[in-house]
Design an enzyme around this catalytic site. Structure first.
Site, PDB file in Angstrom:
ATOM      1  N   ARG A  23       0.815  -1.216   0.000  1.00  0.00           N
ATOM      2  CA  ARG A  23       0.000   0.000   0.000  1.00  0.00           C
ATOM      3  C   ARG A  23       0.850   1.267   0.000  1.00  0.00           C
ATOM      4  NH1 ARG A  23      -5.562  -0.174   1.107  1.00  0.00           N
ATOM      5  NH2 ARG A  23      -6.310  -2.296   0.983  1.00  0.00           N
ATOM      6  N   ARG A  27      -2.803   6.804   0.909  1.00  0.00           N
ATOM      7  CA  ARG A  27      -3.261   7.973   1.653  1.00  0.00           C
ATOM      8  C   ARG A  27      -2.297   8.578   2.654  1.00  0.00           C
ATOM      9  NH1 ARG A  27      -8.520   4.917   3.311  1.00  0.00           N
ATOM     10  NH2 ARG A  27      -6.891   3.330   3.152  1.00  0.00           N
ATOM     11  N   ARG A  36      -6.069  12.548  -5.546  1.00  0.00           N
ATOM     12  CA  ARG A  36      -7.298  11.845  -5.173  1.00  0.00           C
ATOM     13  C   ARG A  36      -8.445  12.807  -4.811  1.00  0.00           C
ATOM     14  NH1 ARG A  36     -11.293  10.052  -3.368  1.00  0.00           N
ATOM     15  NH2 ARG A  36     -11.608   8.259  -2.028  1.00  0.00           N
ATOM     16  N   ASP A  72      -6.831  -1.803  -7.595  1.00  0.00           N
ATOM     17  CA  ASP A  72      -7.345  -2.482  -6.406  1.00  0.00           C
ATOM     18  C   ASP A  72      -7.644  -3.927  -6.776  1.00  0.00           C
ATOM     19  OD1 ASP A  72      -8.365  -1.706  -3.526  1.00  0.00           O
ATOM     20  OD2 ASP A  72      -9.697  -3.244  -4.325  1.00  0.00           O
ATOM     21  N   TYR A 149     -15.281 -11.164  -0.559  1.00  0.00           N
ATOM     22  CA  TYR A 149     -15.945  -9.881  -0.856  1.00  0.00           C
ATOM     23  C   TYR A 149     -17.238 -10.106  -1.638  1.00  0.00           C
ATOM     24  CZ  TYR A 149     -12.114  -7.114   0.946  1.00  0.00           C
ATOM     25  OH  TYR A 149     -11.191  -6.533   1.786  1.00  0.00           O
TER      26      TYR A 149
HETATM   27  O1  CP3 Z   1       0.226   0.871  -3.198  1.00  0.00           O
HETATM   28  C1  CP3 Z   1      -0.315  -0.221  -3.456  1.00  0.00           C
HETATM   29  O2  CP3 Z   1      -0.152  -1.241  -2.762  1.00  0.00           O
HETATM   30  C2  CP3 Z   1      -1.122  -0.336  -4.745  1.00  0.00           C
HETATM   31  C3  CP3 Z   1      -2.506  -0.116  -4.627  1.00  0.00           C
HETATM   32  C4  CP3 Z   1      -3.427  -1.066  -3.850  1.00  0.00           C
HETATM   33  C5  CP3 Z   1      -4.646  -0.612  -3.292  1.00  0.00           C
HETATM   34  N1  CP3 Z   1      -5.328  -1.670  -2.809  1.00  0.00           N
HETATM   35  C6  CP3 Z   1      -5.099   0.787  -3.304  1.00  0.00           C
HETATM   36  C7  CP3 Z   1      -6.190   1.208  -2.408  1.00  0.00           C
HETATM   37  C8  CP3 Z   1      -3.357  -2.444  -3.606  1.00  0.00           C
HETATM   38  C9  CP3 Z   1      -2.256  -3.432  -3.931  1.00  0.00           C
HETATM   39  C10 CP3 Z   1      -4.566  -2.812  -2.950  1.00  0.00           C
HETATM   40  C11 CP3 Z   1      -4.898  -4.192  -2.577  1.00  0.00           C
HETATM   41  C12 CP3 Z   1      -6.113  -4.459  -1.774  1.00  0.00           C
HETATM   42  N2  CP3 Z   1      -7.347  -3.875  -1.854  1.00  0.00           N
HETATM   43  C13 CP3 Z   1      -6.198  -5.483  -0.802  1.00  0.00           C
HETATM   44  C14 CP3 Z   1      -5.080  -6.445  -0.474  1.00  0.00           C
HETATM   45  C15 CP3 Z   1      -4.065  -5.826   0.409  1.00  0.00           C
HETATM   46  C16 CP3 Z   1      -4.470  -5.730   1.852  1.00  0.00           C
HETATM   47  O3  CP3 Z   1      -4.436  -4.602   2.366  1.00  0.00           O
HETATM   48  O4  CP3 Z   1      -4.767  -6.764   2.448  1.00  0.00           O
HETATM   49  C17 CP3 Z   1      -7.495  -5.464  -0.263  1.00  0.00           C
HETATM   50  C18 CP3 Z   1      -8.030  -6.366   0.815  1.00  0.00           C
HETATM   51  C19 CP3 Z   1      -8.207  -4.442  -0.947  1.00  0.00           C
HETATM   52  C20 CP3 Z   1      -9.648  -4.073  -0.776  1.00  0.00           C
HETATM   53  C21 CP3 Z   1      -9.788  -2.690  -0.318  1.00  0.00           C
HETATM   54  N3  CP3 Z   1      -9.499  -1.561  -1.071  1.00  0.00           N
HETATM   55  C22 CP3 Z   1     -10.273  -2.247   0.934  1.00  0.00           C
HETATM   56  C23 CP3 Z   1     -10.691  -3.149   2.072  1.00  0.00           C
HETATM   57  C24 CP3 Z   1     -10.274  -0.852   0.901  1.00  0.00           C
HETATM   58  C25 CP3 Z   1     -10.848   0.085   1.936  1.00  0.00           C
HETATM   59  C26 CP3 Z   1     -10.054   0.053   3.166  1.00  0.00           C
HETATM   60  C27 CP3 Z   1      -8.914   0.997   3.030  1.00  0.00           C
HETATM   61  O5  CP3 Z   1      -7.776   0.580   3.233  1.00  0.00           O
HETATM   62  O6  CP3 Z   1      -9.236   2.143   2.739  1.00  0.00           O
HETATM   63  C28 CP3 Z   1      -9.743  -0.439  -0.349  1.00  0.00           C
HETATM   64  C29 CP3 Z   1      -9.516   0.959  -0.817  1.00  0.00           C
HETATM   65  C30 CP3 Z   1      -8.153   1.313  -1.315  1.00  0.00           C
HETATM   66  N4  CP3 Z   1      -7.359   0.537  -2.111  1.00  0.00           N
HETATM   67  C31 CP3 Z   1      -7.488   2.560  -1.097  1.00  0.00           C
HETATM   68  C32 CP3 Z   1      -6.271   2.502  -1.787  1.00  0.00           C
HETATM   69  C33 CP3 Z   1      -5.236   3.576  -1.905  1.00  0.00           C
HETATM   70  C34 CP3 Z   1      -8.068   3.742  -0.349  1.00  0.00           C
HETATM   71  C35 CP3 Z   1      -9.021   4.413  -1.248  1.00  0.00           C
HETATM   72  C36 CP3 Z   1      -9.062   5.909  -1.133  1.00  0.00           C
HETATM   73  O7  CP3 Z   1      -8.174   6.610  -1.693  1.00  0.00           O
HETATM   74  O8  CP3 Z   1     -10.036   6.413  -0.557  1.00  0.00           O
END
Ligand code: CP3
Length: 344
Positions: A23, A27, A36, A72, A149
């Site tokens: 990640r 943010r 964003r 994502d 999911y």
């Molecule tokens: O930098 C990176 O790693 C690349 C981008 C990336 C994102 N999500 C961006 C993201 C990657 C590789 C993911 C993977 C992801 N997404 C996973 C597996 C990794 C982990 O953390 O276990 C999972 C379970 C998700 C599903 C997901 N996406 C959730 C549960 C959420 C909301 C919770 C949260 O962390 O906000 C997201 C949103 C998300 N994915 C954001 C980002 C930057 C936040 C969105 C925003 O900008 O508002």
């Protein structure tokens, strides 16, 4: 190009231990918010120029040894035909959960270029722009994590609906998993054709399964994806089974080149179990980034020490960096990993 990360994935000698952070594009970086603030999260994922821009931010700002494409794990699932929303404070939501055979039968297999062209274009832009910097990581969710999911309709506490389907309707569960597996293998092969140099398969929730349930309901599908990838490419595959300390022996049979390890386990025991059969990635507690610098340095040194003897170590956090993290601490972590691990 700085190929330290790729060399470590293959278990080759490196001058220092490479680091990237799960990640890392997100943010905790003010530069991410600047992009964003003007656009929703899903729109950002679907706008290749901007997705590429935020992927490169952590390379420039904190100095990591690899970039990960910005997207994502749920982006390809939406294109199977399951409407997806990201709600503020709630995260991802599938308003129509998949719980019967008719719903499974309606799901399709997206074509990487025709249906997910924006991801492929993000990869192509990144390869062009990263040429002289660092390798590019592509990714997907693992079938079990993606299925949770779809079945739960979003995030979950105890995965009741998922386990009910596994235990009481195994044929239905397996038909859903077969479809998700085909979608994921096709999607990852598309990313590889577009230019990613490593892929990571995120199994964020698989740690809720007992070892026998993992063997029956999750691992065969991950292994199938890795087998399909290996038929077309020799790029390294990383399998990250979060909360998977009890699943390491089994995870080794998946065919992954690298196992991602969460922070709940001491890496020295992982090094022993793995015994040179894969490289390892991990595993500092993401909240260690809230320690003062001197204590942070000790934690980093401990992780590097525990990883000694591994056939390849990629430093990472044990799970994603949290949004409240000070970017300066992330930058310092990269600097310290490089300094403390340098072999001369
Ligand atoms: O930098 C990176 O790693 C690349 C981008 C990336 C994102 N999500 C961006 C993201 C990657 C590789 C993911 C993977 C992801 N997404 C996973 C597996 C990794 C982990 O953390 O276990 C999972 C379970 C998700 C599903 C997901 N996406 C959730 C549960 C959420 C909301 C919770 C949260 O962390 O906000 C997201 C949103 C998300 N994915 C954001 C980002 C930057 C936040 C969105 C925003 O900008 O508002």
């Amino acid at each position: 190009m700085n190929d330290t990360f790729l060399r470590a994935c293959k278990g080759q000698e490196t001058d220092y231990t490479p680091i990237w952070i799960m990640r890392q594009a997100g943010r905790y970086l003010p530069a991410y918010h600047t992009v964003r603030d003007k656009i929703t999260f899903l729109e950002l994922c679907k706008t290749p120029e901007l997705a590429a821009e935020v992927s490169i931010q952590p390379v420039d700002i904190i100095g990591v040894d690899a970039a990960i494409m910005f997207s994502d794990i749920l982006v390809p699932i939406e294109k199977m035909g399951a409407p997806l929303e990201f709600r503020e404070k709630q995260g991802p939501v599938f308003p129509s959960p998949i719980r019967d055979q008719a719903a499974v039968d309606r799901l399709g297999i997206p074509d990487p270029e025709d249906d997910l062209g924006y991801v492929m274009e993000t990869v192509r832009i990144l390869r062009r722009e990263l040429k002289d910097k660092v390798p590019l990581i592509g990714f997907s969710g693992a079938p079990f994590t993606l299925a949770t999911y779809l079945i739960e309709g979003g995030s979950s506490r105890n995965f009741l609906n998922t386990k009910m389907m596994m235990y009481n309707a195994p044929e239905l569960y397996k038909s859903l998993m077969d479809k998700i597996t085909e979608c994921t293998a096709t999607y990852l092969k598309g990313q590889i054709a577009a230019g990613v140099q490593t892929v990571q398969i995120f199994d964020s929730w698989v740690g809720v399964l007992s070892p026998p349930d993992f063997a029956e309901f999750a691992l065969p599908y991950v292994s199938r994806i890795i087998r399909e990838i290996k038929e077309v490419s020799d790029i390294p595959v990383i399998y990250f089974a979060n909360n998977g300390a009890t699943l390491i022996d089994q995870s080794l049979t998946s065919g992954a080149d690298v196992l991602g390890i969460d922070w709940r386990v001491n890496l020295s025991s992982v090094v022993k179990t793995v015994n040179g059969r894969a490289a390892i990635q991990g595993n500092m507690d993401p909240l260690a980034l809230f320690l003062p610098p001197d204590k942070l340095e000790k934690r980093i040194a401990a992780v590097l020490r525990e990883a000694r003897g591994a056939k390849g170590h990629i430093f990472n956090l044990g799970h994603g960096i949290v949004p409240q993290t000070d970017p300066e601490k992330a930058r310092l972590t990269v600097e310290l990993v490089h300094k403390l691990s340098r072999r001369d």
